[in-house]
Each structure stands twice: as C-alpha cells, then as structure tokens.
Design a protein around this motif. Structure first.
Motif, PDB file in Angstrom:
ATOM      1  N   VAL A 114      31.708  30.957  38.784  1.00 41.30           N
ATOM      2  CA  VAL A 114      32.455  31.530  39.910  1.00 41.30           C
ATOM      3  C   VAL A 114      33.878  31.876  39.479  1.00 41.30           C
ATOM      4  N   ALA A 115      34.525  30.978  38.754  1.00 40.11           N
ATOM      5  CA  ALA A 115      35.900  31.223  38.310  1.00 40.11           C
ATOM      6  C   ALA A 115      35.979  32.447  37.406  1.00 40.11           C
ATOM      7  N   VAL A 116      35.059  32.569  36.465  1.00 38.27           N
ATOM      8  CA  VAL A 116      35.067  33.715  35.553  1.00 38.27           C
ATOM      9  C   VAL A 116      34.766  35.006  36.322  1.00 38.27           C
ATOM     10  N   ALA A 117      33.817  34.959  37.254  1.00 40.05           N
ATOM     11  CA  ALA A 117      33.505  36.159  38.050  1.00 40.05           C
ATOM     12  C   ALA A 117      34.719  36.601  38.863  1.00 40.05           C
ATOM     13  N   LEU A 118      35.444  35.648  39.439  1.00 44.21           N
ATOM     14  CA  LEU A 118      36.640  36.003  40.207  1.00 44.21           C
ATOM     15  C   LEU A 118      37.736  36.561  39.301  1.00 44.21           C
ATOM     16  N   GLU A 119      37.857  36.028  38.095  1.00 43.95           N
ATOM     17  CA  GLU A 119      38.836  36.564  37.132  1.00 43.95           C
ATOM     18  C   GLU A 119      38.449  37.975  36.719  1.00 43.95           C
ATOM     19  N   LYS A 120      37.184  38.198  36.457  1.00 50.80           N
ATOM     20  CA  LYS A 120      36.694  39.533  36.070  1.00 50.80           C
ATOM     21  C   LYS A 120      37.001  40.539  37.179  1.00 50.80           C
ATOM     22  N   LYS A 121      36.834  40.114  38.418  1.00 46.31           N
ATOM     23  CA  LYS A 121      37.094  40.989  39.572  1.00 46.31           C
ATOM     24  C   LYS A 121      38.570  41.378  39.667  1.00 46.31           C
ATOM     25  N   LYS A 122      39.471  40.521  39.177  1.00 47.88           N
ATOM     26  CA  LYS A 122      40.914  40.815  39.211  1.00 47.88           C
ATOM     27  C   LYS A 122      41.303  41.970  38.288  1.00 47.88           C
ATOM     28  N   GLY A 123      40.442  42.306  37.339  1.00 38.94           N
ATOM     29  CA  GLY A 123      40.744  43.389  36.409  1.00 38.94           C
ATOM     30  C   GLY A 123      41.996  43.090  35.595  1.00 38.94           C
ATOM     31  N   GLU A 124      42.901  44.052  35.524  1.00 39.92           N
ATOM     32  CA  GLU A 124      44.113  43.913  34.713  1.00 39.92           C
ATOM     33  C   GLU A 124      45.039  42.800  35.194  1.00 39.92           C
ATOM     34  N   ASN A 125      44.851  42.312  36.396  1.00 39.54           N
ATOM     35  CA  ASN A 125      45.689  41.227  36.908  1.00 39.54           C
ATOM     36  C   ASN A 125      45.229  39.844  36.453  1.00 39.54           C
ATOM     37  N   SER A 126      44.112  39.775  35.756  1.00 41.18           N
ATOM     38  CA  SER A 126      43.614  38.500  35.265  1.00 41.18           C
ATOM     39  C   SER A 126      44.379  38.063  34.018  1.00 41.18           C
ATOM     40  N   THR A 127      44.644  36.781  33.929  1.00 40.65           N
ATOM     41  CA  THR A 127      45.261  36.211  32.732  1.00 40.65           C
ATOM     42  C   THR A 127      44.422  36.511  31.497  1.00 40.65           C
ATOM     43  N   TRP A 128      43.113  36.563  31.645  1.00 37.52           N
ATOM     44  CA  TRP A 128      42.184  36.733  30.533  1.00 37.52           C
ATOM     45  C   TRP A 128      41.642  38.165  30.414  1.00 37.52           C
ATOM     46  N   HIS A 129      42.316  39.133  31.003  1.00 34.87           N
ATOM     47  CA  HIS A 129      41.819  40.514  31.012  1.00 34.87           C
ATOM     48  C   HIS A 129      41.522  41.047  29.613  1.00 34.87           C
ATOM     49  N   ALA A 130      42.393  40.779  28.646  1.00 29.06           N
ATOM     50  CA  ALA A 130      42.195  41.305  27.284  1.00 29.06           C
ATOM     51  C   ALA A 130      40.854  40.852  26.711  1.00 29.06           C
ATOM     52  N   TYR A 131      40.422  39.661  27.092  1.00 29.72           N
ATOM     53  CA  TYR A 131      39.136  39.132  26.633  1.00 29.72           C
ATOM     54  C   TYR A 131      37.992  39.601  27.530  1.00 29.72           C
ATOM     55  N   LEU A 132      38.153  39.474  28.832  1.00 24.64           N
ATOM     56  CA  LEU A 132      37.080  39.764  29.781  1.00 24.64           C
ATOM     57  C   LEU A 132      36.655  41.227  29.783  1.00 24.64           C
ATOM     58  N   LYS A 133      37.590  42.132  29.575  1.00 28.38           N
ATOM     59  CA  LYS A 133      37.270  43.559  29.700  1.00 28.38           C
ATOM     60  C   LYS A 133      36.246  44.041  28.675  1.00 28.38           C
ATOM     61  N   ASP A 134      36.114  43.315  27.594  1.00 34.42           N
ATOM     62  CA  ASP A 134      35.199  43.751  26.537  1.00 34.42           C
ATOM     63  C   ASP A 134      33.983  42.846  26.358  1.00 34.42           C
ATOM     64  N   LEU A 135      33.719  41.989  27.342  1.00 33.06           N
ATOM     65  CA  LEU A 135      32.498  41.194  27.277  1.00 33.06           C
ATOM     66  C   LEU A 135      31.293  42.116  27.410  1.00 33.06           C
ATOM     67  N   PRO A 136      30.152  41.677  26.933  1.00 34.91           N
ATOM     68  CA  PRO A 136      28.953  42.518  27.066  1.00 34.91           C
ATOM     69  C   PRO A 136      28.698  42.890  28.521  1.00 34.91           C
ATOM     70  N   SER A 137      28.161  44.065  28.698  1.00 34.13           N
ATOM     71  CA  SER A 137      27.860  44.558  30.045  1.00 34.13           C
ATOM     72  C   SER A 137      26.552  43.957  30.546  1.00 34.13           C
ATOM     73  N   LEU A 138      26.287  44.166  31.826  1.00 32.26           N
ATOM     74  CA  LEU A 138      25.037  43.694  32.415  1.00 32.26           C
ATOM     75  C   LEU A 138      23.840  44.279  31.664  1.00 32.26           C
ATOM     76  N   GLU A 139      23.948  45.513  31.222  1.00 34.48           N
ATOM     77  CA  GLU A 139      22.850  46.149  30.483  1.00 34.48           C
ATOM     78  C   GLU A 139      22.525  45.381  29.203  1.00 34.48           C
ATOM     79  N   ASN A 140      23.558  44.774  28.562  1.00 37.17           N
ATOM     80  CA  ASN A 140      23.314  43.998  27.350  1.00 37.17           C
ATOM     81  C   ASN A 140      22.475  42.758  27.632  1.00 37.17           C
ATOM     82  N   TYR A 141      22.490  42.271  28.868  1.00 32.24           N
ATOM     83  CA  TYR A 141      21.777  41.058  29.211  1.00 32.24           C
ATOM     84  C   TYR A 141      20.378  41.300  29.768  1.00 32.24           C
ATOM     85  N   GLN A 142      20.003  42.524  30.006  1.00 28.54           N
ATOM     86  CA  GLN A 142      18.730  42.811  30.660  1.00 28.54           C
ATOM     87  C   GLN A 142      17.535  42.227  29.917  1.00 28.54           C
ATOM     88  N   SER A 143      17.606  42.122  28.598  1.00 35.20           N
ATOM     89  CA  SER A 143      16.474  41.586  27.852  1.00 35.20           C
ATOM     90  C   SER A 143      16.360  40.072  27.996  1.00 35.20           C
TER      91      SER A 143
END
Length: 164
Positions: A114-143
């Motif tokens: 939940v915490a990571v999802a809320l941070e991801k939702k913050k976009g550029e306002n997240s403390t961890w944006h530099a890391y979160l913005k380049d995590l694998p996409s949902l498509e990468n997890y489909q398998s």
C-alpha cells in the motif's frame, strides 16, 4: 546504513556484457537518475557500480553489478536508511493499522504494498520517484500473475482509512 562490498578481490559480481533482454526501466538513463538521487541523499555509489539485468535461474533479474574487480572491503553501495523503502520512512496515516486477512501474506507485506502504491501515485512528488518511475510495468509482470484463479493470481485490495 546498508553496504555492499567486495568479498574477494578476484571475484567479479557479474559479467556486464551478458546479453539479457531489456525490460521497462532497464536503461543507462534510469541507472543515472537513481544514482544521482542516491548520491544527493547521502549514499555512496562506486564508479564501478552499474545497473543491469542479469540472468539468474533462467530469469532476467534487475540489480546492481560491479563492472570490474573490486578490492576486499571496497564499497560498491552504501545507502542511508532515510532512502530505504522501509515502513518507518513512509508518511501514511494508519499504515500500521492495516491488516491482511489472506493467509498467504502478512500484515507487513500488505502495508509495504500500500505504501509503495501510494508513493507511485504521487509521481514526481514522491521521495522515491527516481527509483519508482523506472520499475517494470504491469506488462512485464503478466507472465507471473494469472487472472484465472490459479496460484499467483493478482488479488485486488480495497482500503478505506478509519473514520471515513
């Protein structure tokens, strides 16, 4: 403080030229953004460190490698706790009150998700944006996640803060 250092001077942690298929976020610019953010936050990042996908057990794994031999005790990464994605570092009201009623997961895993999802939702306002913005996409997890009810199926979570 978390540190990754060399175990033995003759050991290479990985071979950086191994051909591994790219996933979203696996680029030199993504690594550059993360290392700039880490250094700005007080981390030590060796010039021998590089972000890379490597093969592990037949799967592509995102991680950090040493690009050349390291001396015993030489630091590859040293990251202060304030930069960790740790429950203590998230400013989420009622986070520790979340409970998971699925026996396959513990409360802390749910709280972290939940915490990571809320941070991801913050976009550029997240403390961890530099890391979160380049995590694998949902498509990468489909398998990995099936929608037909078999083990590993993604589970929807709904959450209403107390008092609302």
């Amino acid at each position: 403080l978390t540190e990754v250092s060399a175990i033995h001077p003759s050991i290479h942690l990985s071979t950086p030229n191994t051909a591994v298929p790219l996933a979203s976020g696996s680029s030199d610019s993504a690594w550059s953004d993360v290392t700039a953010w880490l250094k700005n936050g007080g981390a030590v990042v060796s010039s021998k460190a590089a972000g890379n996908l490597t093969l592990h057990g037949g799967s592509s794994i995102r991680g950090v490698i040493a690009t050349e031999a390291m001396d015993v005790g030489e630091i590859l990464l040293s990251i202060p706790k304030k930069l960790w994605m740790h429950l203590d570092n998230f400013q989420v009201p009622y986070l520790y009150q979340l409970e998971c009623n699925n026996a396959e997961f513990d409360d802390e895993s749910l709280q972290a998700a939940v915490a990571v999802a809320l941070e991801k939702k913050k976009g550029e306002n997240s403390t961890w944006h530099a890391y979160l913005k380049d995590l694998p996409s949902l498509e990468n997890y489909q398998s990995f996640y099936h929608q037909d009810g078999v083990p590993g199926a993604a589970t929807a979570i709904s959450w209403t803060p107390l008092g609302q």
